[in-house]
Enzyme design. Sequence first.
Site, PDB file in Angstrom:
ATOM      1  N   ILE A  30       7.963  -2.431   8.734  1.00 18.74           N
ATOM      2  CA  ILE A  30       7.480  -3.630   9.447  1.00 18.74           C
ATOM      3  C   ILE A  30       8.366  -3.966  10.660  1.00 18.74           C
ATOM      4  O   ILE A  30       7.898  -4.598  11.606  1.00 18.74           O
ATOM      5  CB  ILE A  30       7.368  -4.813   8.457  1.00 18.74           C
ATOM      6  N   ASN A  85      19.548   3.711   1.855  1.00 18.35           N
ATOM      7  CA  ASN A  85      20.693   2.819   1.734  1.00 18.35           C
ATOM      8  C   ASN A  85      20.843   2.488   0.260  1.00 18.35           C
ATOM      9  O   ASN A  85      19.922   1.936  -0.359  1.00 18.35           O
ATOM     10  CB  ASN A  85      20.458   1.536   2.542  1.00 18.35           C
ATOM     11  N   GLY A  91      23.694  -1.868   2.938  1.00 16.08           N
ATOM     12  CA  GLY A  91      22.610  -2.514   3.681  1.00 16.08           C
ATOM     13  C   GLY A  91      21.266  -2.490   2.980  1.00 16.08           C
ATOM     14  O   GLY A  91      20.254  -2.828   3.590  1.00 16.08           O
ATOM     15  N   HIS A  98      13.723   3.648  -1.729  1.00 20.37           N
ATOM     16  CA  HIS A  98      12.907   4.085  -0.587  1.00 20.37           C
ATOM     17  C   HIS A  98      13.784   4.889   0.356  1.00 20.37           C
ATOM     18  O   HIS A  98      14.991   4.637   0.463  1.00 20.37           O
ATOM     19  CB  HIS A  98      12.292   2.885   0.140  1.00 20.37           C
ATOM     20  N   HIS A 100      14.112   6.101   4.396  1.00 16.48           N
ATOM     21  CA  HIS A 100      13.680   5.854   5.773  1.00 16.48           C
ATOM     22  C   HIS A 100      13.514   7.206   6.474  1.00 16.48           C
ATOM     23  O   HIS A 100      14.461   8.010   6.490  1.00 16.48           O
ATOM     24  CB  HIS A 100      14.743   5.058   6.535  1.00 16.48           C
TER      25      HIS A 100
HETATM   26  P1  5GP Z   1      16.687  -1.370   3.292  1.00 16.46           P
HETATM   27  O1  5GP Z   1      17.424  -2.364   4.150  1.00 16.46           O
HETATM   28  O2  5GP Z   1      16.499  -1.901   1.876  1.00 16.46           O
HETATM   29  O3  5GP Z   1      17.237   0.015   3.322  1.00 16.46           O
HETATM   30  O4  5GP Z   1      15.247  -1.212   3.949  1.00 16.46           O
HETATM   31  C1  5GP Z   1      14.230  -2.138   3.757  1.00 16.46           C
HETATM   32  C2  5GP Z   1      13.241  -1.919   4.860  1.00 16.46           C
HETATM   33  O5  5GP Z   1      12.038  -2.540   4.493  1.00 16.46           O
HETATM   34  C3  5GP Z   1      13.660  -2.521   6.203  1.00 16.46           C
HETATM   35  O6  5GP Z   1      13.704  -1.506   7.188  1.00 16.46           O
HETATM   36  C4  5GP Z   1      12.584  -3.562   6.488  1.00 16.46           C
HETATM   37  O7  5GP Z   1      12.232  -3.633   7.849  1.00 16.46           O
HETATM   38  C5  5GP Z   1      11.429  -3.089   5.632  1.00 16.46           C
HETATM   39  N1  5GP Z   1      10.551  -4.148   5.169  1.00 16.46           N
HETATM   40  C6  5GP Z   1      10.918  -5.358   4.668  1.00 16.46           C
HETATM   41  N2  5GP Z   1       9.819  -6.052   4.299  1.00 16.46           N
HETATM   42  C7  5GP Z   1       8.751  -5.263   4.567  1.00 16.46           C
HETATM   43  C8  5GP Z   1       7.351  -5.431   4.398  1.00 16.46           C
HETATM   44  O8  5GP Z   1       6.845  -6.459   3.924  1.00 16.46           O
HETATM   45  N3  5GP Z   1       6.557  -4.406   4.802  1.00 16.46           N
HETATM   46  C9  5GP Z   1       7.069  -3.252   5.320  1.00 16.46           C
HETATM   47  N4  5GP Z   1       6.186  -2.291   5.678  1.00 16.46           N
HETATM   48  N5  5GP Z   1       8.388  -3.053   5.492  1.00 16.46           N
HETATM   49  C10 5GP Z   1       9.224  -4.057   5.108  1.00 16.46           C
END
Ligand code: 5GP
Length: 111
Positions: A30, A85, A91, A98, A100
């Site tokens: 997002i 992460n 982070g 998940h 990236h």
């Molecule tokens: P993290 O910080 O846990 O490695 O990555 C979480 C990711 O999820 C972030 O890059 C953030 O932009 C994405 N994200 C958070 N909320 C949503 C959402 O509601 N929909 C989508 N598609 N991505 C999200």
Amino acid sequence: MSTIFGQIIEGSLPSKKVFENERILAIEDIHPEAPVHILILPKKPIASLQDLKGEDLALVGEIVQVAQKLATELGIEKGYRLLTNNGSGAGQTVFHLHFHLLGGRPLGKLG
Ligand code: 5GP
């Protein structure tokens, strides 16, 4: 209480899906940090890489295969990054495992 990604998997939150099968879902991030920024996740609710059990290791192999396929389809196969992460100290903000998939611009060294 399920995470944001759990709600996306269940269908109660919308997302832009780019790949889906019985075990894996890939969606557009997002808040993209690169022209290509896709999140690839197992549907099974595993909190983080550190919580992954031996019985679920095959899911990571399948995520790598999905990343290869999407990278080729999106024309970034010559330069992309696939990362997760693990934990708040790295982070992680959503506690559903998940990866990236990032590409489409020069990617600097990891700091
Ligand atoms: P993290 O910080 O846990 O490695 O990555 C979480 C990711 O999820 C972030 O890059 C953030 O932009 C994405 N994200 C958070 N909320 C949503 C959402 O509601 N929909 C989508 N598609 N991505 C999200």
